[in-house]
Design an enzyme around this catalytic site. Structure first.
Site, PDB file in Angstrom:
ATOM      1  N   ASP A   1      38.682  34.083  44.177  1.00 39.00           N
ATOM      2  CA  ASP A   1      38.652  34.506  42.775  1.00 39.00           C
ATOM      3  C   ASP A   1      37.250  34.803  42.256  1.00 39.00           C
ATOM      4  OD1 ASP A   1      41.357  34.449  42.375  1.00 39.00           O
ATOM      5  OD2 ASP A   1      41.398  32.492  41.401  1.00 39.00           O
TER       6      ASP A   1
ATOM      7  N   LYS B   1      40.355  32.953  33.312  1.00 41.32           N
ATOM      8  CA  LYS B   1      41.112  34.168  33.603  1.00 41.32           C
ATOM      9  C   LYS B   1      42.602  33.868  33.561  1.00 41.32           C
ATOM     10  CE  LYS B   1      42.561  33.032  37.993  1.00 41.32           C
ATOM     11  NZ  LYS B   1      43.989  32.822  38.378  1.00 41.32           N
TER      12      LYS B   1
END
Length: 295
Positions: free
Chosen positions: A143, A11
């Site tokens: 996350d 990401k």
């Protein structure tokens, strides 16, 4: 009994605004996050057993393969909560560099949850509901929940509060680049506390996101990371490279707490130029990878 191969994407944080510390000790943030088409691969095999167990093998021998690895912890948590007596074997093929701010460990954990959920469904077994997967993911790491989604999201709170993004980022081309060193996440947050001048105002962060969402700001103009000030003041290698990128008017940013960064590129020639600058400033040991934003 069953096996599956799962892609585990990296990401990037296109906007990361740290607002300050909450009463629970975590930092509050607002962040626009996109997953990219570069990442790890997990091969998961399950079979019925008299007792639940997990075995993890990893292509990167420097990484742990016990419950301190989030992929292992995710499998263990899934089995514990579902009550399934499965022997789970995981082969993790690592490509995402660790200590990079690309969410590799968190992505691996969520990939395990997605893979085991699909295998449970295929076997007609009762696995975990979507809500239970989200709850477990949040316990594993801030996350982790975002990787259960397949599109860009805005994270709030400590990262567990997710909202959909109306404006498409699919296909945005980037060049990822990481110096030979990593940045410890604990050091990064500690530096924010010590400095005190890196926190943003919530209203400012939300106004910028709203302007971008409504089309009044380009993605390149939106780029912001609260961690850059602390990281760039300690590691002069960043300023040397980013100075050259700014001269070329290439929108670039550090991702997460670092040390991986990325540039938004509009052509192969611009991507080649970025790669050349990375090599010139950081040498052959630097990690460089082209990718596209998913979803």
């Amino acid at each position: 009994m069953g096996q599956i191969e799962v892609f585990s994407p990296a990401k990037i944080n296109l906007f990361l605004s740290v607002l300050g510390r909450m009463e629970n000790g975590f930092h509050e943030l607002v962040s626009l996050v996109g997953q990219v088409d570069f990442g790890d691969t997990l091969r998961i095999e399950v079979e019925e057993a008299s007792a639940a167990s997990v075995e993890l093998r990893c292509s990167d021998e420097s990484l742990p393969t016990d419950r301190s690895n989030l992929a292992y912890a995710a499998a263990e948590g899934f089995l514990l909560r579902s009550g399934l007596n499965w022997r789970v074997r995981i082969e993790l093929e690592k490509r995402i560099p660790h200590g990079a701010g690309l969410g590799g460990g968190s992505s691996n954990a969520s990939a395990v949850l997605r893979g085991l959920s699909e295998l449970a469904e295929d076997a007609g077994a009762l696995g975990l509901s979507r809500g239970e997967r989200l709850e477990l993911a949040a316990e594993l790491g801030s996350d982790c929940p975002l990787f259960l989604e397949k599109r860009p999201v805005v994270m709030r709170g400590r990262g567990e509060l997710l909202s959909a993004v109306d404006r498409s980022l699919a296909g945005v081309e980037i060049v990822l680049f990481k110096p030979s060193f990593s940045i410890n996440t604990g050091w990064a947050y500690g530096s924010l506390i010590k400095r005190g001048d890196c926190y943003d105002e919530s209203a400012w962060a939300e106004e910028r996101l709203a302007a971008w969402r409504d089309g009044g700001m380009s993605t390149g103009e939106l780029l912001h990371n609260s961690f850059e000030k602390a990281a760039f003041s300690k590691y002069v290698a960043f300023d040397a490279l980013f100075g050259k990128l700014r001269e070329k008017k290439v929108a670039s940013l550090m991702s997460g707490s670092g040390s991986c960064c990325f540039s938004l590129v509009r052509s192969d020639s611009e991507a080649n130029e970025v790669e050349g600058l990375v090599g010139e400033c950081w040498g052959e040991r630097a990690f460089v990878q082209r990718a596209r934003v998913l979803g």
